[in-house]
Motif scaffolding. Sequence first.
Motif, mmCIF file in Angstrom:
data_model
loop_
_atom_site.group_PDB
_atom_site.id
_atom_site.type_symbol
_atom_site.label_atom_id
_atom_site.label_comp_id
_atom_site.label_asym_id
_atom_site.label_seq_id
_atom_site.Cartn_x
_atom_site.Cartn_y
_atom_site.Cartn_z
ATOM 1 N N ILE A 52 0.691 -1.322 -0.118
ATOM 2 C CA ILE A 52 0.129 -0.035 -0.015
ATOM 3 C C ILE A 52 0.943 1.247 0.116
ATOM 4 C CG2 ILE A 52 -1.592 1.317 1.218
ATOM 5 C CD1 ILE A 52 -2.965 -1.067 -0.015
ATOM 6 N N CYS A 53 1.841 1.178 0.884
ATOM 7 C CA CYS A 53 2.910 2.140 0.997
ATOM 8 C C CYS A 53 3.307 2.734 -0.608
ATOM 9 C CB CYS A 53 4.065 2.062 1.756
ATOM 10 S SG CYS A 53 3.344 2.440 3.529
ATOM 11 N N GLU A 54 3.780 1.655 -1.151
ATOM 12 C CA GLU A 54 4.322 1.629 -2.618
ATOM 13 C C GLU A 54 3.285 2.214 -3.470
ATOM 14 O OE1 GLU A 54 6.754 -0.712 -6.123
ATOM 15 O OE2 GLU A 54 5.880 -1.820 -4.170
ATOM 16 N N THR A 55 2.030 1.807 -3.345
ATOM 17 C CA THR A 55 0.901 2.715 -4.080
ATOM 18 C C THR A 55 0.706 4.050 -3.985
ATOM 19 O OG1 THR A 55 -0.364 0.476 -4.038
ATOM 20 C CG2 THR A 55 -1.660 2.448 -4.634
ATOM 21 N N VAL A 56 1.170 4.850 -2.623
ATOM 22 C CA VAL A 56 0.791 6.083 -2.535
ATOM 23 C C VAL A 56 2.111 6.637 -2.248
ATOM 24 C CG1 VAL A 56 -1.177 5.718 -1.167
ATOM 25 C CG2 VAL A 56 0.892 5.747 0.189
ATOM 26 N N GLY A 57 3.266 6.212 -2.982
ATOM 27 C CA GLY A 57 4.552 7.008 -3.332
ATOM 28 C C GLY A 57 5.449 6.931 -1.938
ATOM 29 N N LEU A 58 5.370 5.992 -1.158
ATOM 30 C CA LEU A 58 6.050 5.939 -0.018
ATOM 31 C C LEU A 58 7.047 4.855 0.228
ATOM 32 C CD1 LEU A 58 3.484 6.635 2.823
ATOM 33 C CD2 LEU A 58 5.450 8.312 1.943
ATOM 34 N N LYS A 59 7.398 3.979 -0.900
ATOM 35 C CA LYS A 59 8.001 2.910 -1.043
ATOM 36 C C LYS A 59 9.797 3.361 -0.207
ATOM 37 C CE LYS A 59 10.493 0.065 -4.407
ATOM 38 N NZ LYS A 59 10.761 -0.449 -5.746
ATOM 39 N N ASP A 60 10.261 4.595 -0.698
ATOM 40 C CA ASP A 60 11.500 4.805 -0.222
ATOM 41 C C ASP A 60 11.261 5.369 1.282
ATOM 42 O OD1 ASP A 60 12.739 4.070 -2.646
ATOM 43 O OD2 ASP A 60 12.318 6.022 -3.275
ATOM 44 N N PHE A 61 10.449 5.290 2.109
ATOM 45 C CA PHE A 61 10.186 6.008 3.214
ATOM 46 C C PHE A 61 9.507 5.034 4.403
ATOM 47 C CE2 PHE A 61 9.919 9.115 0.196
ATOM 48 C CZ PHE A 61 10.981 10.157 0.513
ATOM 49 N N LEU A 62 9.393 3.702 4.108
ATOM 50 C CA LEU A 62 9.010 2.679 5.014
ATOM 51 C C LEU A 62 9.380 2.758 6.305
ATOM 52 C CD1 LEU A 62 8.660 -0.335 2.708
ATOM 53 C CD2 LEU A 62 7.014 1.260 3.061
ATOM 54 N N HIS A 63 10.891 3.163 6.496
ATOM 55 C CA HIS A 63 11.323 2.998 7.932
ATOM 56 C C HIS A 63 11.619 4.334 8.471
ATOM 57 C CE1 HIS A 63 11.616 -1.390 7.222
ATOM 58 N NE2 HIS A 63 12.011 -1.110 5.870
ATOM 59 N N HIS A 64 11.295 5.286 7.873
ATOM 60 C CA HIS A 64 11.375 6.704 8.500
ATOM 61 C C HIS A 64 10.318 6.921 9.545
ATOM 62 C CE1 HIS A 64 13.672 7.328 5.090
ATOM 63 N NE2 HIS A 64 14.032 8.416 5.308
ATOM 64 N N ARG A 65 10.435 7.805 10.623
ATOM 65 C CA ARG A 65 9.746 8.159 11.730
ATOM 66 C C ARG A 65 8.874 9.345 11.150
ATOM 67 N NH1 ARG A 65 11.170 6.285 16.548
ATOM 68 N NH2 ARG A 65 12.121 4.214 16.301
ATOM 69 N N PRO A 66 7.660 9.554 11.275
ATOM 70 C CA PRO A 66 6.771 10.551 10.974
ATOM 71 C C PRO A 66 7.314 11.983 11.035
ATOM 72 C CG PRO A 66 5.448 8.826 12.180
ATOM 73 C CD PRO A 66 6.736 8.499 12.187
ATOM 74 N N THR A 67 8.212 12.116 12.303
ATOM 75 C CA THR A 67 8.642 13.643 12.288
ATOM 76 C C THR A 67 9.722 13.810 11.198
ATOM 77 O OG1 THR A 67 10.240 12.331 13.769
ATOM 78 C CG2 THR A 67 8.555 13.517 14.853
ATOM 79 N N ALA A 68 10.355 12.747 10.502
ATOM 80 C CA ALA A 68 11.193 13.068 9.343
ATOM 81 C C ALA A 68 10.567 13.124 8.284
ATOM 82 C CB ALA A 68 12.254 11.762 9.278
ATOM 83 N N LEU A 69 9.104 13.421 7.929
ATOM 84 C CA LEU A 69 8.467 13.536 6.748
ATOM 85 C C LEU A 69 7.943 14.884 6.599
ATOM 86 C CD1 LEU A 69 6.554 9.972 6.776
ATOM 87 C CD2 LEU A 69 8.557 10.557 5.641
ATOM 88 N N SER A 70 7.670 15.129 5.359
ATOM 89 C CA SER A 70 7.007 16.584 5.126
ATOM 90 C C SER A 70 5.430 16.292 5.303
ATOM 91 C CB SER A 70 7.069 16.845 3.668
ATOM 92 O OG SER A 70 6.357 15.993 2.826
ATOM 93 N N GLY A 71 4.669 17.314 5.498
ATOM 94 C CA GLY A 71 3.397 17.279 5.765
ATOM 95 C C GLY A 71 2.488 16.460 4.731
ATOM 96 N N GLY A 72 2.983 16.586 3.384
ATOM 97 C CA GLY A 72 2.338 15.639 2.260
ATOM 98 C C GLY A 72 2.527 14.285 2.558
ATOM 99 N N MET A 73 3.898 13.903 2.884
ATOM 100 C CA MET A 73 4.151 12.647 3.122
ATOM 101 C C MET A 73 3.419 11.976 4.446
ATOM 102 S SD MET A 73 6.073 11.297 0.796
ATOM 103 C CE MET A 73 7.473 11.676 -0.469
#
Length: 267
Positions: A133-154
């Motif tokens: 599902i993450c790959e479907t919405v463009g998060l394939k490269d962010f699976l192991h990131h914490r939410p605080t490391a992501l932009s609002g859109g991510m």
Amino acid sequence: MTFDTRATEMEIKVSGLTKIFGDGETAVTAIENADLSLEPGEFVSLLGPSGCGKTTLLRIIAGLETPTAGGVQVRGRSVWDGRTRSTAATRPVSMMFQEPRLFPWFSVLDNVALPLRIAKMDRKTRRDRAARICETVGLKDFLHHRPTALSGGMRQRASLARALVTDPQVLLLDEPFGALDAMTRDALNLELMQVCARANVTTMLVTHSIAEAAFLSDRVVVLAPRPARITDIVDMPFDRPRDLDLQQSTQFQSMVGRLRHALSEGA
């Protein structure tokens, strides 16, 4: 006023719905005698001024808020029996909120897999499904990131992935992209439309954006100021798939104008 009486089987059916908060002189009527039906796979937006009861309607359908009168059915099952919620009726329903509501100590993958963990799915299976599902919405490269490391859109992508991971038949969206910049919002709206089409999920979106409602929807439900009353339902005459160029067309601008007029007429 009653709209949309159809003979086909409905995914969502709202009948005579009323919601009153409080009692006596301080009582506030949020929704008044609303009737609405959604067909399987349909994308419908609720458009109305702030505080008109859009989110309350969504929460009642999701089983998060009890109605005062009237009823809601999802796939033929009543969501509410008095103040008792039916788990069977709400099982096919997933809701995405204005804020991502991600756990900061979980990775993106574990946040997305959380509903499956709660459902006691084994670890490997739930993480495999969450990763897809993450790959479907463009998060394939962010699976192991914490939410605080992501932009609002991510973060909102992760929230959308979590809403979709249970393979819902009904997706309820409460202004999920309202706080994002215009370019990010456009990109996520395109992805949302594509994901919903692939999954054939019945979708109801709450939004304040006339253009967003027109672009995403098969129909737009126009609500009057509180108490929420359905004053119009407008069909969007645009073929699918759609792209952002549609918003520059004369036909699109005409429909935006019609929706704006319907909002002002209902005020």
